[in-house]
Structure formats: C-alpha cells, structure tokens
Design an enzyme around this catalytic site. Structure first.
Site, mmCIF file in Angstrom:
data_model
loop_
_atom_site.group_PDB
_atom_site.id
_atom_site.type_symbol
_atom_site.label_atom_id
_atom_site.label_comp_id
_atom_site.label_asym_id
_atom_site.label_seq_id
_atom_site.Cartn_x
_atom_site.Cartn_y
_atom_site.Cartn_z
ATOM 1 N N ASN A 171 0.842 -1.204 0.000
ATOM 2 C CA ASN A 171 0.000 0.000 0.000
ATOM 3 C C ASN A 171 0.873 1.247 0.000
ATOM 4 O OD1 ASN A 171 0.535 -1.001 2.651
ATOM 5 N ND2 ASN A 171 -1.181 0.102 3.516
ATOM 6 N N GLU B 191 0.369 5.263 0.602
ATOM 7 C CA GLU B 191 -0.571 6.285 1.077
ATOM 8 C C GLU B 191 -0.186 7.667 0.560
ATOM 9 O OE1 GLU B 191 -0.878 5.605 5.339
ATOM 10 O OE2 GLU B 191 -2.138 3.847 4.963
ATOM 11 N N CYS C 120 -4.104 0.649 -2.413
ATOM 12 C CA CYS C 120 -3.925 -0.570 -1.604
ATOM 13 C C CYS C 120 -2.893 -1.497 -2.242
ATOM 14 C CB CYS C 120 -5.234 -1.330 -1.497
ATOM 15 S SG CYS C 120 -6.512 -0.498 -0.553
ATOM 16 N N GLU D 77 -3.094 -4.629 -3.021
ATOM 17 C CA GLU D 77 -3.624 -5.497 -4.083
ATOM 18 C C GLU D 77 -3.639 -4.754 -5.417
ATOM 19 O OE1 GLU D 77 -4.820 -4.807 -1.100
ATOM 20 O OE2 GLU D 77 -6.249 -6.312 -0.396
ATOM 21 N N CYS E 168 -10.382 -4.616 0.530
ATOM 22 C CA CYS E 168 -11.463 -3.616 0.483
ATOM 23 C C CYS E 168 -12.296 -3.808 -0.787
ATOM 24 C CB CYS E 168 -10.884 -2.201 0.554
ATOM 25 S SG CYS E 168 -10.229 -1.585 -1.011
ATOM 26 N N CYS F 263 -10.617 -2.849 -4.181
ATOM 27 C CA CYS F 263 -9.672 -3.869 -4.663
ATOM 28 C C CYS F 263 -10.406 -5.086 -5.204
ATOM 29 C CB CYS F 263 -8.713 -4.274 -3.546
ATOM 30 S SG CYS F 263 -7.497 -2.981 -3.206
HETATM 31 N N1 THU Z 1 -5.179 -1.615 2.748
HETATM 32 C C1 THU Z 1 -4.622 -2.390 1.779
HETATM 33 O O1 THU Z 1 -3.582 -2.041 1.207
HETATM 34 N N2 THU Z 1 -5.230 -3.557 1.465
HETATM 35 C C2 THU Z 1 -6.288 -4.082 2.137
HETATM 36 O O2 THU Z 1 -6.720 -5.188 1.824
HETATM 37 C C3 THU Z 1 -6.908 -3.327 3.233
HETATM 38 C C4 THU Z 1 -6.431 -1.940 3.416
HETATM 39 C C5 THU Z 1 -4.478 -0.394 3.156
HETATM 40 C C6 THU Z 1 -5.049 0.921 2.745
HETATM 41 C C7 THU Z 1 -4.445 1.851 3.788
HETATM 42 O O3 THU Z 1 -3.122 2.211 3.387
HETATM 43 C C8 THU Z 1 -4.304 0.980 5.023
HETATM 44 O O4 THU Z 1 -4.394 -0.357 4.570
HETATM 45 C C9 THU Z 1 -5.376 1.243 6.063
HETATM 46 O O5 THU Z 1 -6.635 1.209 5.508
#
Ligand code: THU
Length: 131
Positions: free
Chosen positions: A42, A44, A53, A55, A86, A89
């Site tokens: 991920n 940000e 994310c 994925e 999420c 994704c």
């Molecule tokens: N996140 C992911 O990268 N994948 C997931 O399956 C769930 C959430 C990330 C997004 C954000 O950077 C952090 O987790 C918190 O939501």
C-alpha cells in the site's frame, strides 16, 4: 511455490509499504499465468483518499508490464484474522482475474483463508456487462 516461500514474499512486499498515516502495512503477491511474481504494497498519500492498496498496486504493476492473466493472489496484513481486501480492490481484482482464481488471505500469525475472486465479489460488474 510452497506456502512458506509465498508468505515470506508477502511479508517482504509488506515491508515496502508507504504508510505514514495509518501505519498499517499490507503486502500482496500476484502470480502471473507464466509464473512471474509481482509484489505490491500500500502507498498512502497526504490526500488520504488517493491511497493505493497493496492489491491494486500489484495488479497495476503487472498490467503495466504487459501481464493480463493471473493464477493466484496472496494478501497479508497485521490483522487479528486473515486480512480482508477492500471493496475497491475486489472490483479491480475481478476485472483481471477469473471467478475461480484462488486468493489466499493471511496475517502475521498462522491464520489463513483460502478463497476465490468470485467468493470475494459475487455478482461483480464485469467487462461483459458493457457489451
Ligand atoms: N489496505 C490495503 O492495502 N489492502 C487491504 O486489503 C486493506 C487496506 C491499506 C489501505 C491503507 O493504506 C491501510 O491499509 C489502512 O486502511
């Protein structure tokens, strides 16, 4: 690839996560049909909604490198049970992966959920719906 090796790869992907806001690292391992391994984490942003994310990072990396067919996705995070992708994704995964494709959801403990793209997003809106 054996389960231990794939989990090690997922953890190594997770370590690259750029998460100054949530501090919540996620790793993804995407295996292409011809057995290439694509890692994602991920990423940000100070404008929080622009976060990508793990994925989607893996899928977008793979597609941008010319891959279109995949056979396995593994996701890991430091969650109580297996991490749960999420909704955004799930939709992106369903664009490129068959409903039958296996998805392995892990955490840093020994929890593991073996599921499929179709189970994660039943009745998805698909490219065929645009025909
Ligand atoms: N996140 C992911 O990268 N994948 C997931 O399956 C769930 C959430 C990330 C997004 C954000 O950077 C952090 O987790 C918190 O939501």
């Amino acid at each position: 690839m054996d389960e231990k090796k794939i989990k090690d790869l997922a953890v190594s992907a997770m370590q690259n996560a750029y998460v100054p806001y949530s501090k919540f690292k996620v790793g993804a391992v995407l295996i292409t049909e011809d057995n290439e391994v694509i890692l994602g984490c991920n990423v940000e942003n100070a404008s929080y909604g622009l976060t990508n994310c793990a994925e989607r990072t893996a899928i977008f990396k793979a597609v941008s490198e010319g891959h279109r067919r995949f056979k396995h996705l593994v996701v890991i995070g430091d969650t109580e049970g297996p991490i749960s992708p999420c909704g955004a994704c799930r939709q992106v995964i369903s664009e490129f992966c068959s409903k039958e494709m296996p998805v392995t959801l892990l955490n840093l403990k020994e929890d593991r959920l073996e599921t499929t793209v179709g189970e994660l997003l039943p009745w998805s809106f698909s490219p065929q719906d645009l025909d």
